[in-house]
Write a protein that holds these residues in place. Structure first.
Motif, short mmCIF file in Angstrom:
data_model
loop_
_atom_site.label_atom_id
_atom_site.label_comp_id
_atom_site.label_asym_id
_atom_site.label_seq_id
_atom_site.Cartn_x
_atom_site.Cartn_y
_atom_site.Cartn_z
N MET A 1 0.69 -1.32 -0.14
CA MET A 1 0.00 -0.07 -0.05
C MET A 1 0.74 1.24 -0.09
SD MET A 1 -3.12 -0.98 -0.09
CE MET A 1 -4.36 -2.31 0.14
N SER A 2 1.87 1.03 0.69
CA SER A 2 2.86 2.51 0.59
C SER A 2 3.39 2.60 -0.75
CB SER A 2 4.15 2.20 1.69
OG SER A 2 4.88 3.49 1.71
N ALA A 3 3.76 1.59 -1.43
CA ALA A 3 4.16 1.68 -2.77
C ALA A 3 3.09 2.15 -3.72
CB ALA A 3 4.79 0.51 -3.39
N LEU A 4 1.82 1.91 -3.36
CA LEU A 4 0.74 2.31 -4.18
C LEU A 4 0.41 3.75 -4.02
CD1 LEU A 4 -1.14 0.72 -6.35
CD2 LEU A 4 -2.64 0.32 -4.58
N LYS B 1 -4.66 6.83 1.21
CA LYS B 1 -4.23 7.23 2.34
C LYS B 1 -4.47 6.31 3.52
CE LYS B 1 -4.73 12.18 1.09
NZ LYS B 1 -5.28 13.64 1.79
N PRO B 2 -3.43 6.21 4.38
CA PRO B 2 -3.68 5.50 5.62
C PRO B 2 -5.13 5.95 6.26
CG PRO B 2 -1.33 6.05 5.44
CD PRO B 2 -2.23 6.77 4.47
N TYR B 3 -5.81 5.25 6.99
CA TYR B 3 -7.10 5.37 7.41
C TYR B 3 -7.09 5.09 9.08
CZ TYR B 3 -11.94 5.58 8.87
OH TYR B 3 -13.09 5.78 9.52
N GLN B 4 -7.30 6.02 9.90
CA GLN B 4 -7.52 5.71 11.23
C GLN B 4 -8.67 6.32 11.90
OE1 GLN B 4 -6.01 3.64 13.32
NE2 GLN B 4 -6.82 3.89 15.15
N PRO B 5 -9.80 5.64 12.24
CA PRO B 5 -11.11 6.03 12.54
C PRO B 5 -10.88 6.99 13.91
CG PRO B 5 -11.33 3.58 12.27
CD PRO B 5 -9.80 4.10 12.25
N LYS B 6 -11.43 7.95 14.16
CA LYS B 6 -11.33 8.80 15.50
C LYS B 6 -11.75 7.82 16.72
CE LYS B 6 -12.64 13.04 13.30
NZ LYS B 6 -13.94 14.23 13.50
N ASN B 7 -11.03 8.14 17.82
CA ASN B 7 -11.23 7.36 18.94
C ASN B 7 -11.03 5.73 18.75
OD1 ASN B 7 -11.67 9.82 20.28
ND2 ASN B 7 -13.75 9.79 19.41
N ASN C 1 -4.03 -1.87 10.44
CA ASN C 1 -3.77 -1.07 9.13
C ASN C 1 -4.89 -0.97 8.24
OD1 ASN C 1 -1.00 -0.33 10.36
ND2 ASN C 1 -0.16 -2.06 9.09
N ALA C 2 -5.51 0.13 7.92
CA ALA C 2 -6.31 0.30 7.05
C ALA C 2 -6.30 1.44 5.91
CB ALA C 2 -7.91 0.81 7.67
N TRP C 3 -6.76 1.74 4.93
CA TRP C 3 -6.54 2.50 3.80
C TRP C 3 -7.86 3.05 3.34
CZ3 TRP C 3 -3.49 -1.54 4.99
CH2 TRP C 3 -2.11 -1.29 5.16
N ARG C 4 -7.85 4.26 2.98
CA ARG C 4 -8.79 5.00 2.49
C ARG C 4 -8.53 5.41 0.88
NH1 ARG C 4 -12.42 9.41 5.86
NH2 ARG C 4 -13.94 10.06 4.32
N LEU C 5 -9.39 5.32 0.19
CA LEU C 5 -9.38 5.65 -1.39
C LEU C 5 -10.54 6.45 -1.70
CD1 LEU C 5 -7.69 5.49 -4.18
CD2 LEU C 5 -9.00 3.61 -4.86
#
Length: 561
Positions: free
Chosen positions: A55-58, A66-72, A84-88
């Motif tokens: 994903m980093s290469a992509l 982008k990396p995704y982290q929900p609030k709280n 590790n999640a990602w958001r497109l």
């Protein structure tokens, strides 16, 4: 003039062929990142670090990923493994949001690996209609503990990569796909935070079957949780039926998840679905007004084939959502409005349970397999076509009027509040309860504490009804005005009131009482001498003086299809 037209056609054709060739070669272009299983010719599945590296290469190809982290939300599992999640992001305005979960059972790895290919293809521009209309969040290694515990001895009944696959459960032995309501694991609390932060319109959960012998490459199931909005569930089912037809045109047979039904003589007499419990990731979305899809690849196909089946099927689901984006949004809003309208006439109703019901008759292929010592299919003796009744829908039964809300004893407040709020419920102080409404006490008629544990819990199944009269047995601690004010109050007249009912009503087959959060009251043993404590949950509102299961039996059943 004719010669000019002919040369022009030839030129256009050549340009088209070159363009198609370039598009088809993108995935093999050395400038595009390759997944671990592609690099080593499907000898291993991806680890947590492998997916992160890919994903980093992509990301370097498209900053919209982008990396995704929900609030709280927790950032890791309890052992420190990263979630590790990602958001497109979509390229168009006002996209539909879709969350795709994979690897929840770490031995079922095809979805995890397919999602890497799908994101690469989306960034390469292969599905512009999806990219324009759909915004995606995905966590491919949801069971991060299991994702790196790969061993060739795990799940030996399926054809695996040489390096093996992970175990089903997390490091504590919790099946994460039975944890949505009780939210015991950090992974589940991550997902609940994702619901509040990302607010998906659809959720896919990618799995592999455990051993049914059938002719389908993919089996699926819509979000069938008890109490979901029936028209929204109907749209959910139509989506999957439409996609079934599209996949059949592409040569891929798919059908509702389930197994063959046998009579006492072991003769096949039908096909039936499995669960309608909201503790499953794919069922829970309906209580959040989202569509849900369980995707199960066929365990006996090769590792490479299972990845490709996942890729094709998930892409077709996304195509359908892209084409029906506005209808999905309208039906979601309509479902919320229907719940609010019930409160306007003070007649909000929900079923206590569901039952499987006949949906259609369908032609099935019954496989008679030849298996090796590990249980893998190495051949087939025969395939028999059979027209069978398919019990792949659920009907709501034992529908009751629900109370205005619930009061939770202040002694339990700090234990239950975080769970209720994690689900997105509005939790108020007890002093905010409607003062003109009666307080209702639960009168038990039956209590069944499991003799064995499920998910590490001796579950409690409770039957009974709410009444304004206090139970005859005196409690050692009384509810006072001060206690009522210090309690927490969860009104059901809120958008997620359906979910609040199934979390807090003692009769719920998947609520916090069932999962042992109030065992100090509901599971008192014979060695407890003194007066019992006060009831930990009270219902508020005369609507709680509702029908028992027996009185509801004569009412017409509402079918959820």
């Amino acid at each position: 003039m004719k010669s000019i037209k002919k040369s022009t056609i030839v030129l256009i054709t050549l340009v088209s062929i070159v363009g198609l060739a370039q598009a088809s070669d993108k995935s093999h272009d050395s400038t595009w990142p390759q997944a671990r299983f592609e690099i080593n010719n499907y000898q291993t599945t991806s680890s947590v670090a492998d997916v992160a590296q890919f994903m980093s290469a992509l990301q370097k190809k498209d900053k919209a990923l982008k990396p995704y982290q929900p609030k709280n939300a927790p950032r890791t599992t309890e052992t420190g493994q990263p979630l590790n999640a990602w958001r497109l992001a979509a390229t168009g305005k006002d996209p539909l949001r879709v969350y795709i979960n994979a690897g929840i059972h770490a031995g079922e790895v095809e979805g995890k690996d397919a999602m890497q290919i799908i994101l690469r293809e989306l960034i390469q521009g292969k599905y512009p209609e999806i990219r324009q209309s759909i915004e995606i969040v995905t966590l491919p290694t949801y069971n991060a503990d299991g994702a790196d515990a790969q061993d060739p001895l795990n799940r030996r009944h399926q054809p695996n990569p040489a390096g093996g696959v992970g175990p089903r459960e997390n490091v504590f032995g919790i099946d994460l796909n039975r944890d949505m309501m009780k939210a015991a694991a950090a992974n589940t609390r991550w997902m609940l935070a994702m619901y509040q932060d990302f607010q998906p319109a659809a959720v896919f959960d990618l799995h592999t079957t455990n051993g049914s012998y059938h002719g389908f490459h993919i089996t699926y199931e819509p979000a069938w949780a008890t109490g979901g909005d029936a028209p929204l569930q109907g749209l959910n089912r139509r989506m999957l039926t439409d996609v079934r037809a599209m996949m059949l045109k592409q040569g891929m047979p798919t059908y509702d998840y389930g197994n063959f039904r046998f009579d006492k003589d072991k003769k096949i007499v039908g096909w039936e679905s499995a669960f309608s419990s909201p503790n499953l990731v794919s069922n829970y979305p309906t209580l959040q007004y989202a569509l849900g899809v369980l995707v199960e690849s066929y365990v006996y196909r090769s590792f490479k084939e299972r990845i490709e089946d996942n890729r094709l099927y998930v892409v077709e689901l996304l195509r359908w959502l892209a084409a029906n984006k506005e209808q999905v949004k309208r039906e979601q809003m309509a479902a919320k409005t229907r719940w609010a309208d019930q409160w306007k006439i003070n007649d909000a109703r929900l079923p206590l349970r569901t039952e499987m019901t006949l949906a259609e008759t369908y032609t099935f292929e019954v496989v008679d397999p030849i298996k090796d010592a590990n249980g893998q299919i190495i051949g087939e003796k025969s395939r028999t076509k059979m027209d069978l009744p398919a019990y792949v829908a659920f009907k709501a039964v034992d529908e009751i009027r629900v109370p205005q809300g619930y009061l939770v004893d202040p002694a339990y407040a700090e234990k239950l509040r975080p769970i209720l709020e994690a689900h997105g419920l509005n939790v108020l102080p007890g002093s905010a309860r409607p003062r003109g409404e009666a307080l209702m006490y639960f009168h038990e008629t039956e209590r069944n504490i499991a003799k064995d544990t499920f998910q590490g819990v001796f579950t409690a199944q409770i039957k009974g009804q709410w009444k304004e009269q206090m139970p005859e047995k005196r409690a050692g601690y009384a509810w006072s005005n001060e206690t009522l004010d210090k309690a927490i109050y969860v009104p059901l007249n809120q958008p997620l009131g359906r979910l609040g009912f199934y979390l807090l009503d003692p009769r719920s087959a998947d609520g916090l009482v069932y999962w042992g959060y109030l065992h100090a009251y509901y599971a008192r043993g014979k060695g407890m001498w003194g007066e019992p404590p006060r009831q930990p949950i009270l219902a508020v509102g005369s609507a709680a003086a509702n029908y028992t299961s027996e009185s509801a039996a004569g009412k017409p059943e509402r079918v959820q299809e």
